[in-house]
Structure formats: C-alpha cells, structure tokens
Design a protein around this motif. Structure first.
Motif: not given
Length: 165
Positions: A107-122, A71-72
């Motif tokens: 773990g991995d699920a949060h690493a993906q989410t953290a990266l999405q947040i950081a890269r999208n100006g979160g 769902q991004n």
C-alpha cells in the motif's frame, strides 16, 4: 489470563512489542548499510554487499517504509545503479534491493517508493541496466520486477508509465 498479563515480567515491566524490537533491529542493520553506501558509493565491492544486506532487510511493510522515508532508499539505490552501471554483480544486487523496496503488496509505503523511483529517473536507469546486461537473465527478471512494481504502485499510474523511456 489476557495477553497483556502474560507479557508482564516481574521487576522489569512489560515486554516490548515484538514489532518494536524487530524494527529496532532492522534500523540497527539498515542505518550502517545506508551510511556505508553513501560514504563508499564508488567502491563496487562495498556497494554490492550493502545492497545485498538491504535486500534481506526489506522483507515487510514497516522495514520498507522506514528505508523509504528515513534513508531515501530508492534514491540511494538509484545512485548505486548509475555509478556501477557496468558491474553486473552490483546491478543485480541493487535491482534486487530496489525490487524488494518497491514490492507490490504494502500500500502506502510502496506508493511513496514508486513515486520516488519514477521522479528520480529510476525507470530510465532500470531500462539502461536491462540494455547493458542483455545476457543476464537474473538482471532482466529483477528489472522487470522494478518496472512492474513502480508502474503498478505509482499513486497515479500515469506518473509511473509516463516516466518510461
């Protein structure tokens, strides 16, 4: 008897695994919430209640991974935060859902989410929410949770910290 034999139901076969059934139920709840958020992004009331529903659905690693990947979810919640930056109710619910999505024990699920947040100006959006709602202690606490989870869980912690304003 073994566990497999106990799950067999005569005439109906084996009962589905509890995790599969739970994930299917979460998907049935999350899909319409995300669709409503995408369709009615400008409506503060819809955004508030959809974010509230998402925060309750994001209770474990499989549900968080599903919302992140399918769902991004991080991008959707950041869009809500940007759109309703002045509404304390919406900001509070969106930050709570984002904090649950970016929680720190999976773990991995949060690493993906953290990266999405950081890269999208979160991190910037979260800091802006803190500045706009300085008198709301709940918003401050939830924003700190989002910032902490994101910086701690980014695959390369420098990416999370480098995105801080």
């Amino acid at each position: 008897t073994c566990g497999k034999a106990r799950r067999y139901r005569p005439g109906r076969g084996y009962a589905p695994a509890a995790d599969d059934a739970r994930l299917a139920a979460i998907a049935e709840a999350v899909d319409p919430l995300c669709a409503a958020l995408r369709t009615h992004t400008q409506n503060a009331r819809v955004a508030e209640w959809c974010c509230r529903g998402l925060q309750h659905a994001l209770v474990d690693a499989p549900s968080r991974a599903m919302v992140t990947r399918q769902q991004n979810g991080a991008q959707l919640l950041l869009l809500v935060l940007r759109t309703h930056a002045t509404s304390a109710k919406v900001v509070r619910e969106a930050l709570h859902a984002l904090a649950n999505l970016s929680g720190d024990e999976d773990g991995d699920a949060h690493a993906q989410t953290a990266l999405q947040i950081a890269r999208n100006g979160g991190l910037e959006v979260t800091a802006q929410a803190m500045a706009a709602h300085q008198d709301d202690a709940r918003i401050q606490a939830l924003a700190c949770a989002v910032l902490g989870h994101t910086c701690r869980n980014a695959p390369h912690r420098r990416e999370g910290r480098a995105a801080l304003p």
